[in-house]
Every structure is written in structure tokens, then in C-alpha cells.
Scaffold this motif. Structure first.
Motif, PDB file in Angstrom:
ATOM      1  N   ALA A 107      17.926  28.073  14.667  1.00 46.13           N
ATOM      2  CA  ALA A 107      18.616  26.967  14.166  1.00 46.13           C
ATOM      3  C   ALA A 107      17.584  26.252  13.324  1.00 46.13           C
ATOM      4  CB  ALA A 107      18.943  25.959  15.224  1.00 46.13           C
ATOM      5  N   ALA A 108      18.343  25.554  12.287  1.00 48.86           N
ATOM      6  CA  ALA A 108      17.330  24.481  11.302  1.00 48.86           C
ATOM      7  C   ALA A 108      18.118  23.246  11.240  1.00 48.86           C
ATOM      8  CB  ALA A 108      17.415  25.454   9.872  1.00 48.86           C
ATOM      9  N   VAL A 109      17.235  22.130  11.085  1.00 46.86           N
ATOM     10  CA  VAL A 109      17.683  20.892  10.553  1.00 46.86           C
ATOM     11  C   VAL A 109      17.068  20.563   9.294  1.00 46.86           C
ATOM     12  CG1 VAL A 109      18.204  19.983  12.996  1.00 46.86           C
ATOM     13  CG2 VAL A 109      16.097  19.808  12.077  1.00 46.86           C
ATOM     14  N   VAL A 110      17.800  20.007   8.298  1.00 49.63           N
ATOM     15  CA  VAL A 110      17.203  19.823   6.911  1.00 49.63           C
ATOM     16  C   VAL A 110      17.402  18.466   6.749  1.00 49.63           C
ATOM     17  CG1 VAL A 110      17.901  20.012   4.796  1.00 49.63           C
ATOM     18  CG2 VAL A 110      18.380  21.872   5.995  1.00 49.63           C
ATOM     19  N   GLN A 111      15.909  17.918   6.841  1.00 50.34           N
ATOM     20  CA  GLN A 111      15.635  16.528   6.622  1.00 50.34           C
ATOM     21  C   GLN A 111      15.468  16.193   5.138  1.00 50.34           C
ATOM     22  OE1 GLN A 111      13.936  13.946   9.646  1.00 50.34           O
ATOM     23  NE2 GLN A 111      12.312  13.404   8.238  1.00 50.34           N
ATOM     24  N   ALA A 112      16.416  15.498   4.476  1.00 49.94           N
ATOM     25  CA  ALA A 112      15.978  15.267   2.953  1.00 49.94           C
ATOM     26  C   ALA A 112      17.031  14.183   2.584  1.00 49.94           C
ATOM     27  CB  ALA A 112      16.346  16.828   2.447  1.00 49.94           C
ATOM     28  N   SER A 113      16.963  13.873   1.389  1.00 47.26           N
ATOM     29  CA  SER A 113      17.859  12.978   0.777  1.00 47.26           C
ATOM     30  C   SER A 113      18.586  13.728  -0.312  1.00 47.26           C
ATOM     31  CB  SER A 113      17.091  11.836  -0.012  1.00 47.26           C
ATOM     32  OG  SER A 113      16.418  12.258  -1.031  1.00 47.26           O
ATOM     33  N   PRO A 114      20.069  13.211  -0.368  1.00 47.96           N
ATOM     34  CA  PRO A 114      20.525  13.673  -1.625  1.00 47.96           C
ATOM     35  C   PRO A 114      20.149  13.110  -2.942  1.00 47.96           C
ATOM     36  CG  PRO A 114      21.918  11.838  -0.556  1.00 47.96           C
ATOM     37  CD  PRO A 114      20.596  12.177   0.385  1.00 47.96           C
ATOM     38  N   ASN A 147      18.715  13.662  10.271  1.00 53.34           N
ATOM     39  CA  ASN A 147      18.708  12.408   9.510  1.00 53.34           C
ATOM     40  C   ASN A 147      17.987  12.389   8.169  1.00 53.34           C
ATOM     41  OD1 ASN A 147      18.873   9.704   8.702  1.00 53.34           O
ATOM     42  ND2 ASN A 147      17.425   8.876  10.331  1.00 53.34           N
ATOM     43  N   GLN A 148      18.218  11.720   7.078  1.00 51.35           N
ATOM     44  CA  GLN A 148      17.571  11.783   5.643  1.00 51.35           C
ATOM     45  C   GLN A 148      16.365  10.874   6.020  1.00 51.35           C
ATOM     46  OE1 GLN A 148      20.311  10.104   2.783  1.00 51.35           O
ATOM     47  NE2 GLN A 148      22.193  10.850   3.908  1.00 51.35           N
ATOM     48  N   PHE A 149      15.482  11.518   4.742  1.00 52.57           N
ATOM     49  CA  PHE A 149      14.111  10.733   4.746  1.00 52.57           C
ATOM     50  C   PHE A 149      14.664  10.045   3.151  1.00 52.57           C
ATOM     51  CE2 PHE A 149      10.441  10.383   1.974  1.00 52.57           C
ATOM     52  CZ  PHE A 149       9.776   9.432   2.820  1.00 52.57           C
ATOM     53  N   VAL A 150      14.608   8.808   3.110  1.00 53.92           N
ATOM     54  CA  VAL A 150      15.046   7.963   1.719  1.00 53.92           C
ATOM     55  C   VAL A 150      14.091   6.909   1.595  1.00 53.92           C
ATOM     56  CG1 VAL A 150      16.974   6.925   0.772  1.00 53.92           C
ATOM     57  CG2 VAL A 150      17.514   8.579   2.402  1.00 53.92           C
ATOM     58  N   THR A 151      13.798   6.849   0.217  1.00 54.05           N
ATOM     59  CA  THR A 151      13.082   5.739  -0.138  1.00 54.05           C
ATOM     60  C   THR A 151      13.739   5.012  -1.068  1.00 54.05           C
ATOM     61  OG1 THR A 151      12.058   6.906  -2.024  1.00 54.05           O
ATOM     62  CG2 THR A 151      10.911   7.008   0.059  1.00 54.05           C
ATOM     63  N   GLY A 173      10.169  18.962  16.111  1.00 53.39           N
ATOM     64  CA  GLY A 173      10.080  17.401  15.656  1.00 53.39           C
ATOM     65  C   GLY A 173       9.695  16.486  16.711  1.00 53.39           C
ATOM     66  N   PRO A 174       9.881  15.226  16.712  1.00 57.20           N
ATOM     67  CA  PRO A 174      10.545  14.631  15.475  1.00 57.20           C
ATOM     68  C   PRO A 174       9.764  14.666  14.444  1.00 57.20           C
ATOM     69  CG  PRO A 174       9.942  13.026  17.168  1.00 57.20           C
ATOM     70  CD  PRO A 174       9.849  14.397  17.775  1.00 57.20           C
ATOM     71  N   LEU A 175      10.636  14.737  13.082  1.00 58.29           N
ATOM     72  CA  LEU A 175       9.923  14.745  11.693  1.00 58.29           C
ATOM     73  C   LEU A 175       9.743  13.429  11.355  1.00 58.29           C
ATOM     74  CD1 LEU A 175       8.528  16.392   9.341  1.00 58.29           C
ATOM     75  CD2 LEU A 175      10.578  16.942   8.593  1.00 58.29           C
ATOM     76  N   TRP A 176       8.729  12.701  10.853  1.00 53.46           N
ATOM     77  CA  TRP A 176       8.860  11.500  10.320  1.00 53.46           C
ATOM     78  C   TRP A 176       8.359  11.353   8.953  1.00 53.46           C
ATOM     79  CZ3 TRP A 176      11.735   8.460  13.277  1.00 53.46           C
ATOM     80  CH2 TRP A 176      11.932   8.705  14.581  1.00 53.46           C
ATOM     81  N   ASP A 177       8.966  10.385   8.211  1.00 54.73           N
ATOM     82  CA  ASP A 177       8.188  10.071   6.795  1.00 54.73           C
ATOM     83  C   ASP A 177       8.050  11.016   5.844  1.00 54.73           C
ATOM     84  OD1 ASP A 177       7.948   7.412   7.833  1.00 54.73           O
ATOM     85  OD2 ASP A 177       6.077   7.929   9.035  1.00 54.73           O
ATOM     86  N   GLU A 178       8.966  12.261   5.736  1.00 54.94           N
ATOM     87  CA  GLU A 178       8.797  13.144   4.784  1.00 54.94           C
ATOM     88  C   GLU A 178      10.257  14.010   4.858  1.00 54.94           C
ATOM     89  OE1 GLU A 178       5.954  15.926   5.359  1.00 54.94           O
ATOM     90  OE2 GLU A 178       5.679  16.031   7.423  1.00 54.94           O
ATOM     91  N   GLU A 179      10.405  14.764   3.865  1.00 56.53           N
ATOM     92  CA  GLU A 179      11.482  15.754   3.763  1.00 56.53           C
ATOM     93  C   GLU A 179      10.978  16.982   4.356  1.00 56.53           C
ATOM     94  OE1 GLU A 179      13.152  16.334   0.035  1.00 56.53           O
ATOM     95  OE2 GLU A 179      14.278  14.545   0.028  1.00 56.53           O
ATOM     96  N   GLY A 180      11.683  17.907   4.947  1.00 50.78           N
ATOM     97  CA  GLY A 180      11.180  19.088   5.690  1.00 50.78           C
ATOM     98  C   GLY A 180      12.354  19.651   6.254  1.00 50.78           C
TER      99      GLY A 180
END
Length: 311
Positions: free
Chosen positions: A7-14, A218-222, A260-267
């Protein structure tokens, strides 16, 4: 037949407020998840094409502004109908990658003019299995999203396991969780916009309570990712540069963190899921089975759909 899969989770912003560029980025990320061996890929809440963090849409109690209406129109135009050309594109991404794709979208009803926060499910054949509309937008989210009517509290019987889930703070609603447990959810999908560390405790509780795998995304967004010409961009003047830290995670039915959890970056996070772990952990607790007291408690969910079977 193997009971294990990736399974994969995609942490990114649109690409915020840009539908076509977001779809192109989604295609790239789906391909990347597949290259890691994923048979299930989960994207965040409102990934297409923005979670409108920090925006007011020109609203205060008793009035709205012309600029806010322009921001709303931009938001509306970057959202999608279901079904539509955009959902066909998402289905094709799932087909090419040979995986189940679950993704958060802003769903627009062009008849009523209402937008919903929705989670879409696609199978490896590229078919849209179904959707879930968020039951209760939180606080100012109610300005932009309508309420789901409960008819989309769905689970899907798939070769990977029975999958379903809730969006963000719906997961704080005990009866909504119980509705999912009643349907035997094994792969509990929880896209969110909550990047607080306390959210990790919520997901761990669900894993232990439901004796299910919990996949949170979740998204990583700036702030710099927002389009500079957005009419309501001045709303962000006092916002921090990092607006959402992420916090995506995969948890086992034991509450153990698998990735995870994955923080402060896309991945992209991946973890091996063995669906038999769900049944092993129901030895000592099952919220709707041997640990239930149906003679004392009962839950009836209005218009709840039956589970559907997909190969």
C-alpha cells in the motif's frame, strides 16, 4: 492467493487551483507509486485541486465580498464533476498502473451549484467503483462544502480486502466510525487536512478500535505554492510559510506504525499489508462481533448502501 500487498500513501500538494496541471501531477505520482510495487494508492483530502487552507472567500458573518466570489469561482472551476472527463482520466491512471486508486476531490454538482468534499475509488480496470461525500465539513469548511447525506458510507469488497473510510474530522464521529465497522472495513482509508501531531493518536485509536489497517494521507503545502494572482491571496499574509506539514502514516491493526509519519516534505510511503492480520487481531476484540452488546446498543444508518463486490 497471497494475502499480502504493498500500500502507498502519496503525500504531496496539487498544483493549487489548476485542474489540468493537477491531473498531470497526479498521473506522475500514480506511476511513481506503482513503480514501488503499490497495489493501492491513497491521495489526500481535496487533492483535486486544492484544500483552501487559510482562505476566507471574503466572508464574515452577515456579508460576502466581490473578491471572495471571484476566489470561489476560481476554486469551483478547478473542481470536477463525478463522473466526467476528469474521472475518466483518473480511471485510466489506475488502469495503466494496475492498482486501486483512492483520491480526495472537490466534487461540483453543476445542477445545484453545491460543492462536496469527496473521496473517489477506482479499481485496476480503471472503473469508478464509487464515492464518499464528507458528512460534516468542519467550521469554515461549511462555507465551501455541502454535507453528504449518508448514502455514500461505502465499503468495497476487493481482492486486497474490504476497503472504505472517512474524511478528516469525520473520523472524530463515533457513529460514523461504527458505521464503517459494521460493514467490516479492513483497509480503513483516512485522507485528511489535519497535520497536528495529535492526529496520529486518532489514527492509532481507530486501528485498535476497528482492528483494521489505517492508511492516513495528508498534503504537504507551503504558502508559496498558491497562485500569486489568486483574488483572495492577501488572506495568507499572516500565515506561516509551511501551511501543512503532512503527517501521512500507515498503521497496523495492532496500532503499530508500519510507515511514517512523514513530515515537512512531499513523498510516497509504502508498507506491506497482510490482510490476515485483521482477523488475527479480532481474537481479543471486535467492535461489532464478540465484543459488541447488541442487546444493549444498536446503530441504524439511514440510506447506508450495501457493500459491493469487485474483483
Amino acid at each position: 492467493m497471497s494475502t499480502k500487498f504493498i500500500a502507498a500513501v502519496v503525500q504531496a500538494s496539487p498544483v493549487l487551483f489548476d485542474l489540468e496541471k493537477t491531473l498531470a501531477k497526479t498521473a506522475h505520482l500514480v506511476t511513481e507509486a506503482a513503480s514501488k510495487g503499490a497495489k493501492l494508492a491513497l491521495f489526500p483530502e481535496a487533492f483535486i485541486s486544492a484544500y483552501p487552507r487559510g482562505l476566507s472567500f471574503g466572508t464574515v458573518v452577515g456579508s460576502r465580498s466581490a473578491e471572495g466570489r471571484e476566489t470561489w469561482l476560481r476554486y469551483w472551476n478547478s473542481s470536477i464533476e463525478v463522473p466526467s472527463k476528469a474521472t475518466a482520466q483518473l480511471g485510466e491512471m489506475a488502469r495503466k498502473a494496475d492498482l486501486f486508486l483512492v483520491i480526495g476531490v472537490n466534487e461540483k454538482d453543476t445542477v445545484s451549484g453545491t460543492m462536496y468534499c469527496t473521496m473517489l475509488y477506482f479499481n485496476p480496470k480503471g472503473e469508478l467503483l464509487g464515492k464518499h461525500r464528507k458528512l460534516k465539513p468542519t467550521a469554515a469548511e461549511r462555507i465551501v462544502w455541502g454535507e453528504g447525506d449518508g448514502s455514500t458510507l461505502s465499503t468495497f469488497n476487493t481482492p486486497l480486502g474490504k476497503m472504505g473510510g472517512l474524511i478528516c474530522w469525520e473520523n472524530y464521529m463515533p457513529l460514523a466510525r461504527m458505521a464503517m465497522y459494521q460493514k467490516g472495513v479492513q483497509l480503513y482509508l483516512a485522507p485528511t487536512a489535519d497535520s497536528r501531531e495529535n492526529w496520529q493518536h486518532t489514527l492509532k485509536h481507530i486501528a485498535l478500535e476497528g482492528r483494521c489497517f489505517v492508511i492516513g494521507c495528508n498534503q504537504f503545502v507551503t504558502k508559496s505554492m498558491y497562485p500569486k494572482d489568486l483574488p483572495g491571496i492577501t488572506d495568507l499574509d499572516h500565515q506561516p510559510e509551511v501551511m501543512s506539514r503532512g503527517g501521512s502514516v500507515i498503521m497496523a491493526p495492532t496500532g503499530e506504525v508500519l510507515a511514517g509519519p512523514l513530515w515537512d516534505e512531499e513523498g510516497i510511503l509504502t508498507a506491506e499489508i497482510d490482510i490476515e492480520e485483521v482477523m488475527k487481531n479480532k481474537l481479543d476484540f471486535d467492535p461489532v462481533g464478540h465484543y459488541a452488546r447488541n442487546d444493549v446498543f444498536s446503530l441504524t444508518v439511514k440510506d447506508q448502501p450495501d457493500s459491493e463486490v469487485f474483483e
